[in-house]
Design an enzyme around this catalytic site. Structure first.
Site, mmCIF file in Angstrom:
data_model
loop_
_atom_site.group_PDB
_atom_site.id
_atom_site.type_symbol
_atom_site.label_atom_id
_atom_site.label_comp_id
_atom_site.label_asym_id
_atom_site.label_seq_id
_atom_site.Cartn_x
_atom_site.Cartn_y
_atom_site.Cartn_z
ATOM 1 N N CYS A 192 -26.307 -105.061 66.045
ATOM 2 C CA CYS A 192 -27.549 -105.791 66.352
ATOM 3 C C CYS A 192 -28.778 -104.990 65.905
ATOM 4 O O CYS A 192 -28.808 -103.769 66.024
ATOM 5 C CB CYS A 192 -27.609 -106.036 67.857
ATOM 6 S SG CYS A 192 -29.144 -106.756 68.430
ATOM 7 N N CYS A 198 -46.446 -103.588 75.585
ATOM 8 C CA CYS A 198 -45.830 -104.575 74.694
ATOM 9 C C CYS A 198 -44.363 -104.653 75.087
ATOM 10 O O CYS A 198 -43.712 -103.623 75.270
ATOM 11 C CB CYS A 198 -45.972 -104.110 73.240
ATOM 12 S SG CYS A 198 -44.943 -105.023 72.062
ATOM 13 N N CYS A 238 -40.128 -106.150 65.999
ATOM 14 C CA CYS A 238 -41.309 -105.313 66.263
ATOM 15 C C CYS A 238 -42.448 -105.705 65.315
ATOM 16 O O CYS A 238 -42.282 -105.666 64.094
ATOM 17 C CB CYS A 238 -40.953 -103.840 66.091
ATOM 18 S SG CYS A 238 -42.406 -102.789 66.256
ATOM 19 N N CYS A 287 -39.814 -105.768 71.989
ATOM 20 C CA CYS A 287 -38.484 -105.255 71.634
ATOM 21 C C CYS A 287 -37.523 -105.269 72.819
ATOM 22 O O CYS A 287 -36.325 -105.054 72.646
ATOM 23 C CB CYS A 287 -38.584 -103.856 71.019
ATOM 24 S SG CYS A 287 -39.433 -102.659 72.056
ATOM 25 N N CYS A 314 -47.001 -98.103 67.615
ATOM 26 C CA CYS A 314 -46.452 -98.941 68.692
ATOM 27 C C CYS A 314 -47.601 -99.557 69.498
ATOM 28 O O CYS A 314 -48.470 -98.847 70.004
ATOM 29 C CB CYS A 314 -45.564 -98.095 69.604
ATOM 30 S SG CYS A 314 -44.976 -98.993 71.030
ATOM 31 N N CYS A 318 -25.135 -101.241 71.258
ATOM 32 C CA CYS A 318 -25.992 -102.038 70.365
ATOM 33 C C CYS A 318 -25.181 -102.611 69.207
ATOM 34 O O CYS A 318 -25.483 -103.699 68.715
ATOM 35 C CB CYS A 318 -27.125 -101.171 69.799
ATOM 36 S SG CYS A 318 -28.459 -100.851 70.963
ATOM 37 N N CYS A 363 -34.277 -105.928 67.878
ATOM 38 C CA CYS A 363 -35.524 -105.280 68.306
ATOM 39 C C CYS A 363 -36.292 -104.738 67.105
ATOM 40 O O CYS A 363 -37.519 -104.899 67.018
ATOM 41 C CB CYS A 363 -35.233 -104.169 69.314
ATOM 42 S SG CYS A 363 -33.978 -103.006 68.772
ATOM 43 N N ASP A 385 -42.148 -90.283 85.205
ATOM 44 C CA ASP A 385 -42.386 -89.997 83.800
ATOM 45 C C ASP A 385 -43.551 -89.065 83.447
ATOM 46 O O ASP A 385 -43.726 -88.717 82.298
ATOM 47 C CB ASP A 385 -42.363 -91.249 82.935
ATOM 48 C CG ASP A 385 -43.621 -92.077 83.032
ATOM 49 O OD1 ASP A 385 -43.627 -93.138 82.437
ATOM 50 O OD2 ASP A 385 -44.596 -91.684 83.694
HETATM 51 FE FE1 SF4 Z 1 -29.654 -102.768 70.861
HETATM 52 FE FE2 SF4 Z 1 -32.040 -103.591 69.981
HETATM 53 FE FE3 SF4 Z 1 -29.949 -105.228 69.874
HETATM 54 FE FE4 SF4 Z 1 -31.010 -104.606 72.227
HETATM 55 S S1 SF4 Z 1 -32.015 -105.752 70.572
HETATM 56 S S2 SF4 Z 1 -28.828 -104.657 71.709
HETATM 57 S S3 SF4 Z 1 -31.638 -102.506 71.870
HETATM 58 S S4 SF4 Z 1 -30.206 -103.313 68.775
HETATM 59 FE FE1 SF4 Z 2 -42.684 -102.527 68.551
HETATM 60 FE FE2 SF4 Z 2 -43.849 -103.501 70.764
HETATM 61 FE FE3 SF4 Z 2 -41.479 -102.287 70.884
HETATM 62 FE FE4 SF4 Z 2 -43.700 -100.867 70.357
HETATM 63 S S1 SF4 Z 2 -43.214 -101.940 72.270
HETATM 64 S S2 SF4 Z 2 -41.732 -100.694 69.358
HETATM 65 S S3 SF4 Z 2 -44.839 -102.373 69.108
HETATM 66 S S4 SF4 Z 2 -41.960 -104.217 69.819
#
Ligand code: SF4
Ligand code: SF4
Length: 388
Positions: free
Chosen positions: A201, A250, A208, A253, A224, A198, A204, A144
């Site tokens: 859904c 983190c 967050c 998500c 983030c 997805c 995530c 990366d």
């Molecule tokens: Fe998609 Fe987010 Fe649901 Fe995972 S949590 S299936 S990334 S919408």
């Molecule tokens: Fe949100 Fe944590 Fe995912 Fe960043 S890593 S988008 S702060 S849940």
């Protein structure tokens, strides 16, 4: 004649692709996919918009053309090979929670040895495999820190779909995967991308803590927590609290993603965590010297920004937990630490924890502190302590 030659060549590359696929497991690669090396034209607009909206983290390759055009990394590219390596999501023997002994947490993406080294090792094994068969091949491997956007490559190569949480989600491995890629001048036939699964859904986005997922698959890096934990400066109060006990990264998500449920990969030896290192007690972190930090954390990806962000985040966590037993440690940092961000964090934490000892430390520091941002933190702490 030309057609016959083309057919023979494409059969050769298809056969080599199948050989690579068959060998991948033995090379320590969990998933492999092949993509064309056409520029990622559509991505450029997205990246530009992100830049304009201030959503970048600042850790990216600054040249947008390099990020979208494989030809700027390897002349006359013909294909890109994407690889994925799966990592664990569960601690086998987590340290026991004991009253008053607060711990921080390091993100799963940094649990084992630094994944850059592990990916580089797998890519060089793959490169050797290819060179044995095609000595004249030109190859440019990247993890990366490379120019291309790993996720765009992995998506095109059919490793997984791009989730609303901005992770690549492999149907088999979930999103607990590290991604790497190599650009080649071999015209491997491309794989087919996977359809987005997805559906409706939004778990995530809903989970967050900071609203950093500003839309499906759209991240405002500056909000983030994963990014904020890696910065070195002062942090806004709102984000300090939302960071909780996260010392680096983190995972929220990804943890809430139903596709990841039950997925925990323990077969890559270098990627397995040491529970005491990834869930450490907070106070001992505060006094680690550079040398001690390198010895304890130097092999982990979480160490790439040095000890300061992790120590600062540990102080935030102590403040968030309102750990009274930490007051002497925090007072010591406030008095003695040379780094303003650490003194500022200590002032904030003392203001939250409260009590006479915290108040004395803040008052004393106000007599001598010169740094304007630390003074600001001290003023806020003093106001919070007086209100208590
Ligand atoms: Fe998609 Fe987010 Fe649901 Fe995972 S949590 S299936 S990334 S919408
Ligand atoms: Fe949100 Fe944590 Fe995912 Fe960043 S890593 S988008 S702060 S849940």
């Amino acid at each position: 004649m030309a057609t016959a030659r083309t057919t023979i060549a494409s059969t050769r590359w298809e056969r080599l692709k199948q050989d690579i696929r068959a060998a991948a497991g033995g090379l320590g690669i969990d998933q492999i996919g092949f993509a064309s090396a056409e520029p990622f034209t559509e991505l450029k607009h997205v990246l530009l918009r992100h830049r304009e909206q201030g959503y970048e983290s600042g850790f990216e390759e600054p040249d947008l053309d390099k990020r979208v055009d494989p030809a700027l990394s390897l002349a006359e590219p013909q294909s890109i090979i994407a690889i994925a390596i799966a990592y664990p999501s569960k601690l086998h023997n987590p340290p026991k929670s004991e009253p008053g002994a607060y711990r921080g947490i390091i993100s799963r993406s940094s649990w084992g040895d630094d994944y850059h080294a592990v990916l580089r090792d797998r890519l060089s094994r793959l490169e050797a495999f290819i060179r044995e068969r095609v000595p004249e091949a030109r190859i440019e491997s990247m993890v990366d820190t490379g120019a291309l956007v790993d996720r765009a490559v992995a998506e095109r190569a059919g490793i997984g779909w791009s989730g609303k949480n901005c992770s690549i989600i492999s149907p088999e491995w979930g999103s607990w995967i590290y991604l790497g890629e190599m650009i080649t001048n071999i015209p491997f036939p491309p794989d087919t991308p996977i359809t987005d699964q997805c559906g409706s859904c939004t778990k995530c986005i809903d989970a967050c803590p900071t609203g950093a997922l500003v839309g499906p698959g759209e991240l405002n890096s500056s909000r983030c927590i994963s990014f904020v934990t890696q910065t070195k400066g002062f942090v806004e109060d709102e984000l300090k609290l939302k960071m909780g006990n996260r010392l680096y990264g983190c995972d929220t998500c990804q943890v809430v993603c139903p596709v990841n449920k039950g997925k925990n990969w323990t077969h890559q030896p270098e990627l397995q965590p040491d529970p005491e290192r990834v869930k450490p007690l907070l106070p001992p972190l505060l006094t680690l010297t550079n040398k001690q930090f390198k010895a304890q954390y130097g092999s982990m990806a979480a160490s790439w920004r040095g000890r300061k962000p992790i120590q600062r985040n540990a102080i935030f966590a102590l403040g968030t937990f309102k750990d009274r037993s930490a007051v002497p440690h925090l007072a010591e940092r406030l008095q003695q630490d040379e780094r303003p961000e650490i003194r500022g964090a200590a002032a904030w934490a003392l203001g939250r924890i409260g009590g006479a000892e915290a108040s004395d430390a803040v008052e004393e520091a106000l007599l001598t502190e010169q740094h304007p941002q630390v003074r600001e933190e001290l003023d806020h702490a003093q106001a919070a302590l007086q209100a208590q």
